[in-house]
Scaffold this motif. Sequence first.
Motif, PDB file in Angstrom:
ATOM      1  N   THR A   2       0.858  -1.184   0.000  1.00  0.00           N
ATOM      2  CA  THR A   2       0.000   0.000   0.000  1.00  0.00           C
ATOM      3  C   THR A   2       0.892   1.231   0.000  1.00  0.00           C
ATOM      4  O   THR A   2       2.103   1.134   0.240  1.00  0.00           O
ATOM      5  CB  THR A   2      -0.883   0.037   1.261  1.00  0.00           C
ATOM      6  OG1 THR A   2      -0.018   0.132   2.411  1.00  0.00           O
ATOM      7  CG2 THR A   2      -1.756  -1.208   1.365  1.00  0.00           C
TER       8      THR A   2
ATOM      9  N   ALA B 113      -1.056   5.539  -5.141  1.00  0.00           N
ATOM     10  CA  ALA B 113      -2.014   4.427  -5.138  1.00  0.00           C
ATOM     11  C   ALA B 113      -2.400   4.039  -6.564  1.00  0.00           C
ATOM     12  O   ALA B 113      -2.504   2.844  -6.890  1.00  0.00           O
ATOM     13  CB  ALA B 113      -3.250   4.803  -4.333  1.00  0.00           C
ATOM     14  N   ALA B 114      -2.596   5.041  -7.423  1.00  0.00           N
ATOM     15  CA  ALA B 114      -2.954   4.759  -8.817  1.00  0.00           C
ATOM     16  C   ALA B 114      -1.808   4.054  -9.536  1.00  0.00           C
ATOM     17  O   ALA B 114      -2.035   3.163 -10.367  1.00  0.00           O
ATOM     18  CB  ALA B 114      -3.308   6.056  -9.537  1.00  0.00           C
TER      19      ALA B 114
ATOM     20  N   ILE C 182       0.481   2.037  -8.152  1.00  0.00           N
ATOM     21  CA  ILE C 182       0.524   0.647  -7.686  1.00  0.00           C
ATOM     22  C   ILE C 182      -0.587  -0.166  -8.349  1.00  0.00           C
ATOM     23  O   ILE C 182      -0.359  -1.281  -8.839  1.00  0.00           O
ATOM     24  CB  ILE C 182       0.391   0.589  -6.146  1.00  0.00           C
ATOM     25  CG1 ILE C 182       1.618   1.226  -5.488  1.00  0.00           C
ATOM     26  CG2 ILE C 182       0.217  -0.856  -5.677  1.00  0.00           C
ATOM     27  CD1 ILE C 182       1.486   1.392  -3.981  1.00  0.00           C
ATOM     28  N   ARG C 183      -1.786   0.394  -8.377  1.00  0.00           N
ATOM     29  CA  ARG C 183      -2.909  -0.319  -8.997  1.00  0.00           C
ATOM     30  C   ARG C 183      -2.647  -0.560 -10.485  1.00  0.00           C
ATOM     31  O   ARG C 183      -2.889  -1.657 -11.004  1.00  0.00           O
ATOM     32  CB  ARG C 183      -4.194   0.483  -8.814  1.00  0.00           C
ATOM     33  CG  ARG C 183      -5.431  -0.209  -9.387  1.00  0.00           C
ATOM     34  CD  ARG C 183      -6.694   0.544  -9.034  1.00  0.00           C
ATOM     35  NE  ARG C 183      -6.696   1.909  -9.543  1.00  0.00           N
ATOM     36  CZ  ARG C 183      -6.549   2.996  -8.801  1.00  0.00           C
ATOM     37  NH1 ARG C 183      -6.388   2.899  -7.499  1.00  0.00           N
ATOM     38  NH2 ARG C 183      -6.565   4.201  -9.346  1.00  0.00           N
ATOM     39  N   GLY C 184      -2.117   0.453 -11.170  1.00  0.00           N
ATOM     40  CA  GLY C 184      -1.833   0.302 -12.590  1.00  0.00           C
ATOM     41  C   GLY C 184      -0.792  -0.762 -12.864  1.00  0.00           C
ATOM     42  O   GLY C 184      -0.931  -1.563 -13.794  1.00  0.00           O
TER      43      GLY C 184
ATOM     44  N   ARG D  46      -0.092  -3.333 -10.948  1.00  0.00           N
ATOM     45  CA  ARG D  46      -0.685  -4.639 -10.664  1.00  0.00           C
ATOM     46  C   ARG D  46      -1.577  -5.099 -11.819  1.00  0.00           C
ATOM     47  O   ARG D  46      -1.574  -6.276 -12.199  1.00  0.00           O
ATOM     48  CB  ARG D  46      -1.490  -4.568  -9.365  1.00  0.00           C
ATOM     49  CG  ARG D  46      -0.627  -4.704  -8.112  1.00  0.00           C
ATOM     50  CD  ARG D  46      -1.430  -4.554  -6.850  1.00  0.00           C
ATOM     51  NE  ARG D  46      -0.728  -5.137  -5.708  1.00  0.00           N
ATOM     52  CZ  ARG D  46      -0.980  -4.832  -4.444  1.00  0.00           C
ATOM     53  NH1 ARG D  46      -1.912  -3.937  -4.156  1.00  0.00           N
ATOM     54  NH2 ARG D  46      -0.303  -5.410  -3.468  1.00  0.00           N
ATOM     55  N   LEU D  47      -2.326  -4.181 -12.381  1.00  0.00           N
ATOM     56  CA  LEU D  47      -3.211  -4.549 -13.483  1.00  0.00           C
ATOM     57  C   LEU D  47      -2.419  -4.916 -14.730  1.00  0.00           C
ATOM     58  O   LEU D  47      -2.789  -5.844 -15.459  1.00  0.00           O
ATOM     59  CB  LEU D  47      -4.185  -3.405 -13.766  1.00  0.00           C
ATOM     60  CG  LEU D  47      -5.252  -3.189 -12.685  1.00  0.00           C
ATOM     61  CD1 LEU D  47      -5.997  -1.883 -12.923  1.00  0.00           C
ATOM     62  CD2 LEU D  47      -6.229  -4.361 -12.642  1.00  0.00           C
TER      63      LEU D  47
ATOM     64  N   PHE E 234      -5.286  -8.330  -4.758  1.00  0.00           N
ATOM     65  CA  PHE E 234      -6.690  -7.917  -4.770  1.00  0.00           C
ATOM     66  C   PHE E 234      -7.462  -8.733  -3.737  1.00  0.00           C
ATOM     67  O   PHE E 234      -7.249  -9.939  -3.584  1.00  0.00           O
ATOM     68  CB  PHE E 234      -7.286  -8.096  -6.168  1.00  0.00           C
ATOM     69  CG  PHE E 234      -6.770  -7.096  -7.160  1.00  0.00           C
ATOM     70  CD1 PHE E 234      -7.391  -5.868  -7.324  1.00  0.00           C
ATOM     71  CD2 PHE E 234      -5.632  -7.367  -7.915  1.00  0.00           C
ATOM     72  CE1 PHE E 234      -6.903  -4.934  -8.229  1.00  0.00           C
ATOM     73  CE2 PHE E 234      -5.141  -6.443  -8.821  1.00  0.00           C
ATOM     74  CZ  PHE E 234      -5.772  -5.222  -8.975  1.00  0.00           C
TER      75      PHE E 234
ATOM     76  N   PHE F  40     -11.207  -7.269  -8.360  1.00  0.00           N
ATOM     77  CA  PHE F  40     -10.263  -7.361  -9.468  1.00  0.00           C
ATOM     78  C   PHE F  40     -10.974  -7.161 -10.806  1.00  0.00           C
ATOM     79  O   PHE F  40     -10.508  -6.407 -11.669  1.00  0.00           O
ATOM     80  CB  PHE F  40      -9.570  -8.721  -9.434  1.00  0.00           C
ATOM     81  CG  PHE F  40      -8.693  -8.987 -10.622  1.00  0.00           C
ATOM     82  CD1 PHE F  40      -7.565  -8.225 -10.865  1.00  0.00           C
ATOM     83  CD2 PHE F  40      -8.994 -10.017 -11.506  1.00  0.00           C
ATOM     84  CE1 PHE F  40      -6.751  -8.470 -11.962  1.00  0.00           C
ATOM     85  CE2 PHE F  40      -8.187 -10.273 -12.604  1.00  0.00           C
ATOM     86  CZ  PHE F  40      -7.068  -9.503 -12.832  1.00  0.00           C
TER      87      PHE F  40
ATOM     88  N   ALA G  37     -11.831  -3.462 -11.261  1.00  0.00           N
ATOM     89  CA  ALA G  37     -10.659  -2.629 -11.547  1.00  0.00           C
ATOM     90  C   ALA G  37     -10.125  -2.902 -12.947  1.00  0.00           C
ATOM     91  O   ALA G  37      -9.727  -1.980 -13.671  1.00  0.00           O
ATOM     92  CB  ALA G  37      -9.575  -2.886 -10.505  1.00  0.00           C
TER      93      ALA G  37
ATOM     94  N   ALA H 205     -10.008  -0.226 -16.110  1.00  0.00           N
ATOM     95  CA  ALA H 205      -8.736   0.167 -16.721  1.00  0.00           C
ATOM     96  C   ALA H 205      -8.679  -0.145 -18.206  1.00  0.00           C
ATOM     97  O   ALA H 205      -8.166   0.653 -18.999  1.00  0.00           O
ATOM     98  CB  ALA H 205      -7.582  -0.531 -16.005  1.00  0.00           C
TER      99      ALA H 205
END
Length: 338
Positions: free
Chosen positions: A234, A260-261, A263-265, A267-268, A292, A298, A301, A305
């Motif tokens: 996180t 945060a965006a 990290i999420r990007g 991961r995706l 997730f 998941f 998200a 994306a």
Amino acid sequence: MEHLRTHYTTLSHARADQLLYWRDRLSALVDLPVTRAGIAEGFAGTVDAWRVGDLAVSRSDADPMRQDRTIARISTDPLNYFVFHVLLEGEMRAECALGPRGRFEQRRPGIVAMDSNQISRLDRAKCRVLLMFVPRYLVQSVIPDGDALHGRLLEFDAPEAALIPAQLLALWRALPSMDTEQAYSAIRDCALLILAAFGRTSGFCGDVRVVQRTALFGHVRRYIETHLHAPQLTPEMVLEASEMSRPTLYRLFEHEGGLAAYIRGRRLRMAAATLSSQPGRPVSEVAYSLGFQSAAAFNHAFRRAFALSPREFRAAAEAEKVARAHRPRHWMAVFSNG
């Protein structure tokens, strides 16, 4: 070092074949959606290009069209090149997913930087464009955080860009009379001029603070890549590991839409690569392996994306693998005279 001049046009083909010919010529680089109406209307497009070693520059005059680099295409057919779209006449609209710049329109002469390993969609009106193809290693020799260039616009009225139009036109006029070494050096010099202008206007190079920022960003990014599979990854975990102040850390990722965006990007993108390379692995397992909390989270998200569900993406990636078998083996086939 190979030194090749290329010219091709749709105008030597029957009207019903023009758009299909154009699509097939560019298929090693991008996807061009084709409709029956578009085929019937015909398509006027001409390309002149020079390829010298690992550099290339081309000039394109074409009717309106859309060209995509989708997540399915990138996951199965990555390219370590940046393409700088130099708009000389006309208009262009771009979409860059997973980035804060999102969508923009270019109505005045200028340059758009596009990373071929990031998602993009270009809608071009009838226009004249000069394209410069620059390998990632050369981009990162000037701008270490090259990924952040994706989707950025540099207008020619910016002081840093004032010399670029004249330099590009001089390059284009001189290329026919240059030998291989001269051509490579001239194209490289223009690429470095463009990169320096982007670096200065975007704040990605130029002084000690920029060097420090780049080093810090690289350090944090490597930490994130190493821990993408950790459920506890996180912004707070990154903050604690980085030993930076919260404002300093968060400023590093402003151009990515926030930490945060980012990290999420990442991961995706990792999830997309896994879904493509491991077609038999359950979607839920991929989701949990990348932190997730549920398959539903998941799926939401992923669709947000990429505009596809994970299962739809996997099907698209498999179809892309089949299509790839019928394309030229190397993207530089775009510059062949065959």
